[in-house]
Design an enzyme around this catalytic site. Structure first.
Site, PDB file in Angstrom:
ATOM      1  N   LYS A 113      38.395 -39.343 -29.714  1.00 25.64           N
ATOM      2  CA  LYS A 113      39.595 -38.936 -30.450  1.00 25.64           C
ATOM      3  C   LYS A 113      39.964 -39.804 -31.119  1.00 25.64           C
ATOM      4  O   LYS A 113      40.514 -39.206 -32.315  1.00 25.64           O
ATOM      5  CB  LYS A 113      40.514 -38.084 -29.689  1.00 25.64           C
ATOM      6  CG  LYS A 113      38.910 -36.573 -29.425  1.00 25.64           C
ATOM      7  CD  LYS A 113      40.080 -35.663 -29.063  1.00 25.64           C
ATOM      8  CE  LYS A 113      39.378 -34.301 -28.555  1.00 25.64           C
ATOM      9  NZ  LYS A 113      39.621 -33.189 -28.090  1.00 25.64           N
ATOM     10  N   LYS A 196      27.971 -33.408 -29.233  1.00 21.31           N
ATOM     11  CA  LYS A 196      28.143 -32.928 -28.240  1.00 21.31           C
ATOM     12  C   LYS A 196      28.696 -31.514 -29.398  1.00 21.31           C
ATOM     13  O   LYS A 196      29.448 -31.842 -30.721  1.00 21.31           O
ATOM     14  CB  LYS A 196      29.329 -32.583 -27.888  1.00 21.31           C
ATOM     15  CG  LYS A 196      30.136 -31.923 -26.737  1.00 21.31           C
ATOM     16  CD  LYS A 196      31.191 -32.376 -25.936  1.00 21.31           C
ATOM     17  CE  LYS A 196      32.654 -32.538 -27.288  1.00 21.31           C
ATOM     18  NZ  LYS A 196      33.938 -31.823 -26.658  1.00 21.31           N
ATOM     19  N   LYS A 199      35.253 -28.068 -31.740  1.00 24.89           N
ATOM     20  CA  LYS A 199      35.463 -27.034 -33.319  1.00 24.89           C
ATOM     21  C   LYS A 199      35.497 -27.922 -33.823  1.00 24.89           C
ATOM     22  O   LYS A 199      35.879 -27.353 -34.726  1.00 24.89           O
ATOM     23  CB  LYS A 199      36.674 -26.961 -32.002  1.00 24.89           C
ATOM     24  CG  LYS A 199      36.975 -25.713 -30.650  1.00 24.89           C
ATOM     25  CD  LYS A 199      38.163 -25.350 -30.417  1.00 24.89           C
ATOM     26  CE  LYS A 199      37.549 -25.440 -28.708  1.00 24.89           C
ATOM     27  NZ  LYS A 199      38.711 -26.136 -27.754  1.00 24.89           N
TER      28      LYS A 199
HETATM   29  N1  AQP Z   1      29.929 -28.505 -26.662  1.00 25.46           N
HETATM   30  C1  AQP Z   1      30.117 -28.233 -25.237  1.00 25.46           C
HETATM   31  N2  AQP Z   1      29.045 -27.925 -24.449  1.00 25.46           N
HETATM   32  C2  AQP Z   1      29.509 -27.771 -22.810  1.00 25.46           C
HETATM   33  N3  AQP Z   1      31.101 -27.303 -22.316  1.00 25.46           N
HETATM   34  C3  AQP Z   1      31.745 -27.764 -24.224  1.00 25.46           C
HETATM   35  N4  AQP Z   1      32.962 -27.573 -23.861  1.00 25.46           N
HETATM   36  C4  AQP Z   1      33.742 -28.124 -24.562  1.00 25.46           C
HETATM   37  N5  AQP Z   1      33.156 -28.529 -26.015  1.00 25.46           N
HETATM   38  C5  AQP Z   1      31.463 -27.885 -24.894  1.00 25.46           C
HETATM   39  C6  AQP Z   1      34.040 -26.555 -22.181  1.00 25.46           C
HETATM   40  O1  AQP Z   1      35.098 -25.633 -23.170  1.00 25.46           O
HETATM   41  C7  AQP Z   1      36.119 -26.166 -22.285  1.00 25.46           C
HETATM   42  C8  AQP Z   1      36.754 -25.937 -23.207  1.00 25.46           C
HETATM   43  O2  AQP Z   1      37.494 -26.936 -23.526  1.00 25.46           O
HETATM   44  P1  AQP Z   1      38.300 -27.678 -24.802  1.00 25.46           P
HETATM   45  O3  AQP Z   1      38.750 -26.650 -26.581  1.00 25.46           O
HETATM   46  O4  AQP Z   1      39.488 -27.922 -24.769  1.00 25.46           O
HETATM   47  O5  AQP Z   1      38.023 -28.970 -25.155  1.00 25.46           O
HETATM   48  P2  AQP Z   1      36.799 -29.672 -26.251  1.00 25.46           P
HETATM   49  O6  AQP Z   1      36.209 -30.790 -25.493  1.00 25.46           O
HETATM   50  O7  AQP Z   1      38.443 -30.171 -27.173  1.00 25.46           O
HETATM   51  O8  AQP Z   1      36.817 -28.498 -27.020  1.00 25.46           O
HETATM   52  P3  AQP Z   1      36.156 -29.066 -28.212  1.00 25.46           P
HETATM   53  O9  AQP Z   1      35.191 -27.697 -29.242  1.00 25.46           O
HETATM   54  O10 AQP Z   1      35.105 -30.877 -28.033  1.00 25.46           O
HETATM   55  O11 AQP Z   1      37.266 -29.424 -29.584  1.00 25.46           O
HETATM   56  P4  AQP Z   1      37.198 -30.950 -30.518  1.00 25.46           P
HETATM   57  O12 AQP Z   1      36.731 -30.617 -31.328  1.00 25.46           O
HETATM   58  O13 AQP Z   1      38.586 -31.243 -30.181  1.00 25.46           O
HETATM   59  O14 AQP Z   1      36.916 -31.804 -29.153  1.00 25.46           O
HETATM   60  C9  AQP Z   1      35.866 -27.654 -21.451  1.00 25.46           C
HETATM   61  O15 AQP Z   1      35.247 -27.105 -19.673  1.00 25.46           O
HETATM   62  C10 AQP Z   1      34.888 -28.184 -22.118  1.00 25.46           C
HETATM   63  O16 AQP Z   1      33.901 -28.855 -21.003  1.00 25.46           O
END
Ligand code: AQP
Length: 334
Positions: A113, A196, A199
């Site tokens: 990040k 992955k 968001k």
């Molecule tokens: N691609 C994914 N596949 C499976 N599980 C996922 N999670 C996130 N992306 C995937 C799971 O969703 C939960 C909440 O995630 P989060 O929003 O707290 O965390 P994150 O990883 O920051 O989500 P994003 O979508 O990847 O956001 P950004 O883009 O900001 O990094 C967690 O249990 C996570 O494992």
């Protein structure tokens, strides 16, 4: 030992299929199995990267709507936003003094990040996993359902609990178990099978949002990157093709099958046919959740009341645990 579940989702944008299959769907199953569950919109984690305040408030309601629409019952489970329960921040400070710099330096999510902007990243982003340990342990949660990307952070949570217990000679915090379950614990971007689904990906076509309508879902699946070969027969052949593997994994998870079962049905078929079937399945499964989310966000008073009630119950659960943690540390007045 009684099982207590805790997990969180950042209100940083639209919930996507990865959040649903990796996390939220398992939240619902754990609730249905009769466990004591706390599910949190982790708004304090969200602000480790810049969030527009108005959008943060709206995204918090949207994630709550996603939880409820997916099947989390705010009466049976506790749903709330993290910043309402001050004990998370209090325990995080104690854990900041337990966790070691060397442990945090190994966290791959921070490296990903922060990227090249490391010197410019917030201290909060670096400290994210310590706050996450506090989120979990302030309730003495025993199990945490998450996607695979959170595995390393959960190992850190275990290390922090263990070190706290050792340092103070107590058996106070549990050693939490991750629950990483299903055929889609790491859903990949629809544009790049090595990244992955996330968001924050600038391409809308990289992810399916839970609020996408049937046409958007169909369009995104139609444009999803694949290769010209038909679907293979074996898992080994599938795993060598990341985009194909991702779509088969999504199909398997949405239809409650294994990848092998999906291959038995579709090996030798072309992606044009498979994508059609995947679209029907995704629209059938996600459509009702998306429309219920839209209905719920139009009723913010209902969501706000559910979160307020959840925060009160969560705070009551955390109060004796943070008090005892402070007493163990030696804080006068705890
Ligand atoms: N691609 C994914 N596949 C499976 N599980 C996922 N999670 C996130 N992306 C995937 C799971 O969703 C939960 C909440 O995630 P989060 O929003 O707290 O965390 P994150 O990883 O920051 O989500 P994003 O979508 O990847 O956001 P950004 O883009 O900001 O990094 C967690 O249990 C996570 O494992």
């Amino acid at each position: 030992m009684a099982i207590r579940i805790f997990s969180g989702v950042q209100p940083t944008g639209n919930l996507h299929l990865g959040n649903y299959l990796g996390a939220i769907r398992n939240f619902v199953r754990l609730q249905q199995d009769g466990n004591e569950c706390l599910y949190c919109m982790v708004d304090m984690h969200a602000i480790t990267q810049w969030q527009d305040p108005k959008e943060l408030t709206e995204a918090t309601r949207m994630v709550a709507a996603g939880f409820i629409a997916a099947g989390i019952d705010p009466k049976r489970s506790i749903i709330f936003n993290q910043s309402r329960v001050a004990a998370h921040a209090e325990l995080a400070w104690i854990f900041n003094c337990v966790a070691r710099l060397g442990w945090l330096n190994r966290m791959t999510q921070f490296k990903e990040k922060a990227g090249k902007q490391r010197e410019n990243a917030s201290v909060g982003l670096y400290d994210y996993p310590v706050l996450m340990a506090a989120d979990i342990l302030v309730y003495k949660a025993t199990h945490v359902p998450v996607g695979e990307d959170q595995k390393q952070h959960l190992e850190l949570t275990r290390d922090i609990a263990q070190k706290f217990n050792n340092d103070f000679g107590v058996d106070f915090f549990p050693i939490t178990e991750p629950i990483i379950q299903g055929e889609a614990t790491r859903v990949m971007s629809l544009r790049d099978g090595t990244k992955k689904m996330s968001k924050s990906d600038p391409s809308e076509f990289s992810r399916i949002n839970l609020t996408d309508g049937p046409d958007q879902i169909a369009d995104k699946i139609r444009r999803a990157k694949t290769d010209p070969l038909p679907l293979p027969e074996t898992l080994t052949d599938l795993e060598a093709r990341p985009e194909a593997d991702n779509l088969v994994g999504i199909y398997a998870a949405l239809s409650d099958q294994t990848r092998e079962q999906v291959l038995t049905e579709y090996s030798g078929k072309l992606f044009s046919e498979f994508k059609g079937a995947l679209t029907d399945l995704a629209v059938g499964r996600l459509g009702p959740i998306g429309s219920e989310m839209q209905r719920l966000v139009a009723e913010p008073a209902y969501i706000d009341a559910a979160l307020e009630n959840g925060a009160e119950r969560a705070a009551a659960m955390a109060a004796p645990i943070i008090r005892e943690a402070k007493r163990i540390v030696g804080f006068l007045g705890a």
